[in-house]
Design a protein around this motif. Structure first.
Motif, mmCIF file in Angstrom:
data_model
loop_
_atom_site.group_PDB
_atom_site.id
_atom_site.type_symbol
_atom_site.label_atom_id
_atom_site.label_comp_id
_atom_site.label_asym_id
_atom_site.label_seq_id
_atom_site.Cartn_x
_atom_site.Cartn_y
_atom_site.Cartn_z
ATOM 1 N N ARG A 88 107.417 -59.286 -0.382
ATOM 2 C CA ARG A 88 107.268 -58.124 0.505
ATOM 3 C C ARG A 88 106.846 -56.857 -0.222
ATOM 4 O O ARG A 88 106.431 -55.889 0.404
ATOM 5 N N LEU A 92 104.644 -53.827 -6.248
ATOM 6 C CA LEU A 92 105.002 -54.665 -7.400
ATOM 7 C C LEU A 92 103.827 -55.585 -7.756
ATOM 8 O O LEU A 92 103.433 -55.691 -8.928
ATOM 9 N N ALA A 135 109.716 -62.896 3.945
ATOM 10 C CA ALA A 135 109.742 -64.342 3.712
ATOM 11 C C ALA A 135 110.004 -65.133 5.002
ATOM 12 O O ALA A 135 109.397 -66.181 5.230
HETATM 13 C C1 LIG Z 1 114.826 -62.281 -7.755
HETATM 14 S S1 LIG Z 1 113.280 -61.545 -7.441
HETATM 15 C C2 LIG Z 1 112.134 -62.891 -7.551
HETATM 16 C C3 LIG Z 1 111.951 -63.392 -8.930
HETATM 17 C C4 LIG Z 1 110.651 -64.108 -9.057
HETATM 18 N N1 LIG Z 1 110.735 -65.480 -8.699
HETATM 19 C C5 LIG Z 1 110.084 -63.883 -10.428
HETATM 20 O O1 LIG Z 1 109.792 -64.851 -11.135
HETATM 21 O O2 LIG Z 1 109.922 -62.738 -10.799
HETATM 22 C C6 LIG Z 1 113.312 -61.352 -5.683
HETATM 23 C C7 LIG Z 1 111.999 -60.882 -5.063
HETATM 24 O O3 LIG Z 1 112.132 -61.058 -3.662
HETATM 25 C C8 LIG Z 1 111.448 -60.013 -3.010
HETATM 26 N N2 LIG Z 1 112.039 -59.951 -1.673
HETATM 27 C C9 LIG Z 1 113.279 -59.539 -1.339
HETATM 28 N N3 LIG Z 1 113.499 -59.704 -0.017
HETATM 29 C C10 LIG Z 1 112.368 -60.239 0.488
HETATM 30 C C11 LIG Z 1 111.996 -60.657 1.792
HETATM 31 N N4 LIG Z 1 112.838 -60.541 2.820
HETATM 32 N N5 LIG Z 1 110.775 -61.191 1.977
HETATM 33 C C12 LIG Z 1 109.917 -61.314 0.909
HETATM 34 N N6 LIG Z 1 110.214 -60.917 -0.352
HETATM 35 C C13 LIG Z 1 111.427 -60.398 -0.558
HETATM 36 C C14 LIG Z 1 111.690 -58.801 -3.874
HETATM 37 O O4 LIG Z 1 110.703 -57.819 -3.658
HETATM 38 C C15 LIG Z 1 111.634 -59.424 -5.262
HETATM 39 O O5 LIG Z 1 110.344 -59.334 -5.791
#
Ligand SMILES: C[S@@+](CC[C@H](N)C(=O)[O-])C[C@H]1O[C@@H](n2cnc3c(N)ncnc32)[C@H](O)[C@@H]1O
Length: 243
Positions: A88, A92, A135
């Motif tokens: 989202r 980033l 997501a």
């Molecule tokens: C723990 S990090 C992901 C780590 C990633 N797999 C990596 O290798 O960097 C969580 C990510 O989920 C995204 N995020 C959080 N809630 C979300 C949502 N409801 N829908 C889509 N993305 C989301 C955040 O912006 C963040 O980039």
């Protein structure tokens, strides 16, 4: 967000808004992606298969997808791969070109550049689509079948809507007959949410000194299956997270 060096020397981000790191700082960003997501996917679902569809939820810094490409190159994988990844945070993604990825991923700079600029990489055998989306909305619109899910949002405390029984029903709907879901969470509530959707649950103990994680599948795995019915009997208050 601040860049933080993790236990294996690879960098991750700390998100002030949710007060969480993007990766386990103890295990290391590269190591966590490799051992909790990519190696199980390779060993149990990719090796020897001519094609696969991966859902990388959520993309973040993209370690799971990038480490997968790194491993497939080392293994000489000759199959076709499609990766779908919702994220989202558009800002980033746009900034990924300047993120200081570890040396192992240096050869993947052109892929990172394309994903940051066009959110897409397509070559003869590989298609990656990163989609700026919530997501839940994304998977509601995705057509399966999906072979592998890297389930990697922030923790249930920060991202509660992405860990519920109803959310995991989406994986059930999208999944191939032997869909494999990998996640760092070992919480009983999370495992129950998957179990109640028909997944078998396995404790994954990586060989390196890396914390345990969870593998869930609609098929079977040669690892130790957790008896979730017994877990429920032993802890009557154990329950899946709900919408
Ligand atoms: C723990 S990090 C992901 C780590 C990633 N797999 C990596 O290798 O960097 C969580 C990510 O989920 C995204 N995020 C959080 N809630 C979300 C949502 N409801 N829908 C889509 N993305 C989301 C955040 O912006 C963040 O980039």
């Amino acid at each position: 967000m601040a860049i933080v060096t993790t236990g294996d020397g690879s960098p991750t981000l700390y998100c002030e808004a949710v007060r969480e790191h993007y990766h386990s700082t103890r295990d290391g960003a590269f190591t966590e992606a490799l051992h909790k997501h990519v190696l199980p996917a390779w060993e149990y679902r990719l090796r020897g298969r001519p094609e696969a569809v991966v859902l990388d939820l959520c993309f973040g810094l993209g370690y799971n997808t990038l480490v997968l490409l790194w491993l497939l190159q080392r293994m000489g994988y000759a199959g076709r791969l499609q990766v779908w990844s919702p994220e989202r945070d558009a800002a980033l993604l746009a900034g990924l070109e300047s993120f200081p990825y570890p040396a192992e991923l240096a050869a993947l700079r052109p892929v990172v550049r394309a994903l940051a600029r066009q959110r897409r990489w397509i070559d003869r055998k590989l298609r990656i689509e990163v989609v700026v989306s919530e997501a839940r909305a994304f998977i509601a619109g995705l057509a399966g079948p999906v072979d592998i899910v890297f389930h990697d949002p922030f923790s249930p405390r920060c991202n509660p809507s992405l860990w519920t029984r109803e959310f995991f029903a989406g994986y059930r709907r999208l999944g191939a007959a032997d869909l494999l879901v990998t996640t760092y969470s070992t919480a009983t509530a999370v495992r129950l949410g998957l179990f109640e959707n028909g997944f078998r649950i396995y404790e994954h103990r990586p060989r390196a000194r890396v914390r345990s994680s969870t593998l869930a599948t609609l098929g079977r795995l040669p690892e130790t299956e957790i008896d979730m019915e017994l877990k429920k009997q032993r802890n009557l208050r154990a329950a899946s997270l709900r919408d």
